[in-house]
Design a protein around this motif. Structure first.
Motif, PDB file in Angstrom:
ATOM      1  N   SER A 188       0.424  -1.038  -0.036  1.00  0.00           N
ATOM      2  CA  SER A 188      -0.096   0.029  -0.083  1.00  0.00           C
ATOM      3  C   SER A 188       0.977   1.166   0.506  1.00  0.00           C
ATOM      4  CB  SER A 188      -0.855  -0.470   1.066  1.00  0.00           C
ATOM      5  OG  SER A 188      -0.413   0.406   2.381  1.00  0.00           O
ATOM      6  N   GLN A 189       2.303   1.337   0.488  1.00  0.00           N
ATOM      7  CA  GLN A 189       3.198   2.346   0.733  1.00  0.00           C
ATOM      8  C   GLN A 189       3.658   3.143  -0.353  1.00  0.00           C
ATOM      9  OE1 GLN A 189       5.818   0.870   3.332  1.00  0.00           O
ATOM     10  NE2 GLN A 189       5.037   2.239   5.258  1.00  0.00           N
ATOM     11  N   PHE A 190       3.586   1.465  -1.789  1.00  0.00           N
ATOM     12  CA  PHE A 190       4.511   2.073  -3.073  1.00  0.00           C
ATOM     13  C   PHE A 190       3.031   2.080  -4.086  1.00  0.00           C
ATOM     14  CE2 PHE A 190       7.119  -1.032  -1.352  1.00  0.00           C
ATOM     15  CZ  PHE A 190       8.478   0.429  -0.890  1.00  0.00           C
ATOM     16  N   LYS A 191       1.762   2.057  -3.919  1.00  0.00           N
ATOM     17  CA  LYS A 191       0.595   2.694  -5.359  1.00  0.00           C
ATOM     18  C   LYS A 191       0.939   3.269  -5.911  1.00  0.00           C
ATOM     19  CE  LYS A 191      -2.310   5.028  -2.326  1.00  0.00           C
ATOM     20  NZ  LYS A 191      -3.656   5.051  -0.619  1.00  0.00           N
ATOM     21  N   ASN A 192       1.273   4.602  -5.107  1.00  0.00           N
ATOM     22  CA  ASN A 192       1.379   5.495  -6.201  1.00  0.00           C
ATOM     23  C   ASN A 192       2.164   5.704  -7.126  1.00  0.00           C
ATOM     24  OD1 ASN A 192      -0.879   6.851  -5.885  1.00  0.00           O
ATOM     25  ND2 ASN A 192       0.187   7.801  -2.688  1.00  0.00           N
ATOM     26  N   PHE A 193       3.355   4.628  -7.292  1.00  0.00           N
ATOM     27  CA  PHE A 193       4.834   4.113  -7.668  1.00  0.00           C
ATOM     28  C   PHE A 193       4.370   4.013  -9.295  1.00  0.00           C
ATOM     29  CE2 PHE A 193       6.388   5.710  -4.112  1.00  0.00           C
ATOM     30  CZ  PHE A 193       7.588   6.087  -3.843  1.00  0.00           C
ATOM     31  N   GLU A 194       4.806   4.159 -10.128  1.00  0.00           N
ATOM     32  CA  GLU A 194       4.429   3.950 -11.237  1.00  0.00           C
ATOM     33  C   GLU A 194       6.968   3.523 -12.505  1.00  0.00           C
ATOM     34  OE1 GLU A 194       2.890   6.609 -14.112  1.00  0.00           O
ATOM     35  OE2 GLU A 194       1.314   6.738 -12.315  1.00  0.00           O
ATOM     36  N   LEU A 195       6.744   2.869 -13.013  1.00  0.00           N
ATOM     37  CA  LEU A 195       7.801   1.642 -13.798  1.00  0.00           C
ATOM     38  C   LEU A 195       8.210   3.546 -14.445  1.00  0.00           C
ATOM     39  CD1 LEU A 195       7.153  -1.051 -15.017  1.00  0.00           C
ATOM     40  CD2 LEU A 195       8.544  -0.523 -13.543  1.00  0.00           C
ATOM     41  N   ASP A 196       9.558   3.356 -14.785  1.00  0.00           N
ATOM     42  CA  ASP A 196       9.969   4.918 -15.610  1.00  0.00           C
ATOM     43  C   ASP A 196       9.937   6.094 -14.656  1.00  0.00           C
ATOM     44  OD1 ASP A 196      11.585   3.232 -17.478  1.00  0.00           O
ATOM     45  OD2 ASP A 196      10.030   3.111 -18.743  1.00  0.00           O
ATOM     46  N   GLN A 197       9.513   6.240 -13.671  1.00  0.00           N
ATOM     47  CA  GLN A 197       9.043   7.326 -12.825  1.00  0.00           C
ATOM     48  C   GLN A 197      10.275   7.813 -12.588  1.00  0.00           C
ATOM     49  OE1 GLN A 197       6.242   6.549  -9.185  1.00  0.00           O
ATOM     50  NE2 GLN A 197       7.060   8.674  -8.791  1.00  0.00           N
ATOM     51  N   ARG A 198      10.412   9.115 -12.582  1.00  0.00           N
ATOM     52  CA  ARG A 198      11.648  10.302 -11.984  1.00  0.00           C
ATOM     53  C   ARG A 198      12.192   9.883 -10.515  1.00  0.00           C
ATOM     54  NH1 ARG A 198      16.206   9.761 -15.535  1.00  0.00           N
ATOM     55  NH2 ARG A 198      15.351  10.309 -17.750  1.00  0.00           N
ATOM     56  N   MET A 199      12.876  10.355  -9.797  1.00  0.00           N
ATOM     57  CA  MET A 199      12.830  10.513  -8.512  1.00  0.00           C
ATOM     58  C   MET A 199      14.082  10.431  -7.876  1.00  0.00           C
ATOM     59  SD  MET A 199      12.842   6.170  -7.565  1.00  0.00           S
ATOM     60  CE  MET A 199      11.565   6.754  -6.148  1.00  0.00           C
ATOM     61  N   PHE A 200      13.938  11.582  -6.914  1.00  0.00           N
ATOM     62  CA  PHE A 200      15.331  12.353  -6.449  1.00  0.00           C
ATOM     63  C   PHE A 200      14.759  11.604  -4.678  1.00  0.00           C
ATOM     64  CE2 PHE A 200      13.841  15.143  -8.710  1.00  0.00           C
ATOM     65  CZ  PHE A 200      14.902  16.220  -9.575  1.00  0.00           C
ATOM     66  N   LEU A 201      17.245  10.995  -4.836  1.00  0.00           N
ATOM     67  CA  LEU A 201      17.304  10.978  -3.276  1.00  0.00           C
ATOM     68  C   LEU A 201      18.309  12.590  -2.600  1.00  0.00           C
ATOM     69  CD1 LEU A 201      17.457   8.575  -1.370  1.00  0.00           C
ATOM     70  CD2 LEU A 201      19.661   7.831  -2.446  1.00  0.00           C
ATOM     71  N   LEU A 202      17.529  12.412  -1.714  1.00  0.00           N
ATOM     72  CA  LEU A 202      18.053  13.410  -0.711  1.00  0.00           C
ATOM     73  C   LEU A 202      18.013  12.980   0.660  1.00  0.00           C
ATOM     74  CD1 LEU A 202      14.601  15.506  -0.929  1.00  0.00           C
ATOM     75  CD2 LEU A 202      16.865  15.588  -2.344  1.00  0.00           C
ATOM     76  N   ILE A 203      19.961  13.137   0.873  1.00  0.00           N
ATOM     77  CA  ILE A 203      20.678  12.696   1.925  1.00  0.00           C
ATOM     78  C   ILE A 203      21.001  13.677   3.146  1.00  0.00           C
ATOM     79  CG2 ILE A 203      21.964  11.079   2.830  1.00  0.00           C
ATOM     80  CD1 ILE A 203      22.162  10.010   0.210  1.00  0.00           C
ATOM     81  N   ARG A 204      20.968  13.722   4.058  1.00  0.00           N
ATOM     82  CA  ARG A 204      20.999  14.620   4.832  1.00  0.00           C
ATOM     83  C   ARG A 204      21.845  13.915   6.221  1.00  0.00           C
ATOM     84  NH1 ARG A 204      16.180  18.151   7.718  1.00  0.00           N
ATOM     85  NH2 ARG A 204      15.951  18.228   5.474  1.00  0.00           N
ATOM     86  N   LYS A 205      22.741  14.632   6.549  1.00  0.00           N
ATOM     87  CA  LYS A 205      23.690  13.791   8.111  1.00  0.00           C
ATOM     88  C   LYS A 205      22.885  13.931   9.454  1.00  0.00           C
ATOM     89  CE  LYS A 205      27.861  14.820   7.860  1.00  0.00           C
ATOM     90  NZ  LYS A 205      29.831  15.245   8.293  1.00  0.00           N
ATOM     91  N   LEU A 206      22.545  12.980   9.872  1.00  0.00           N
ATOM     92  CA  LEU A 206      21.862  14.369  11.233  1.00  0.00           C
ATOM     93  C   LEU A 206      22.631  13.831  12.390  1.00  0.00           C
ATOM     94  CD1 LEU A 206      19.521  10.796  11.700  1.00  0.00           C
ATOM     95  CD2 LEU A 206      19.398  12.806  10.622  1.00  0.00           C
TER      96      LEU A 206
END
Length: 73
Positions: free
Chosen positions: A55-73
């Motif tokens: 259910s957490q992935f229901k809005n995801f589609e193949l070939d969808q562009r995404m960003f990975l944002l990383i921050r130091k804690l």
């Protein structure tokens, strides 16, 4: 860290240490034996697998562009 200026205005990327753009290439639905679903993305050769409730992935589609944002804690 290099500042990212988009037309001399602050962006969401300014709040993170590292930002990558990738593409979703595989979505695996869960089964009755293993109800967890998987989403796989590639960020220029760096691969990421997310595993969780389908259910957490229901809005995801193949070939969808995404960003990975990383921050130091």
């Amino acid at each position: 860290r290099y500042p990212f200026l988009q037309g001399n205005r602050k962006t969401l990327a300014d709040e993170y240490e590292y930002v990558m753009q990738g593409k979703l290439f595989k979505i695996s639905e869960g089964s009755k034996r293993d109800p967890k679903a998987e989403v796989n993305a590639s960020f220029g050769g760096l691969l990421m697998m997310l595993k969780g409730e389908a259910s957490q992935f229901k809005n995801f589609e193949l070939d969808q562009r995404m960003f990975l944002l990383i921050r130091k804690l």
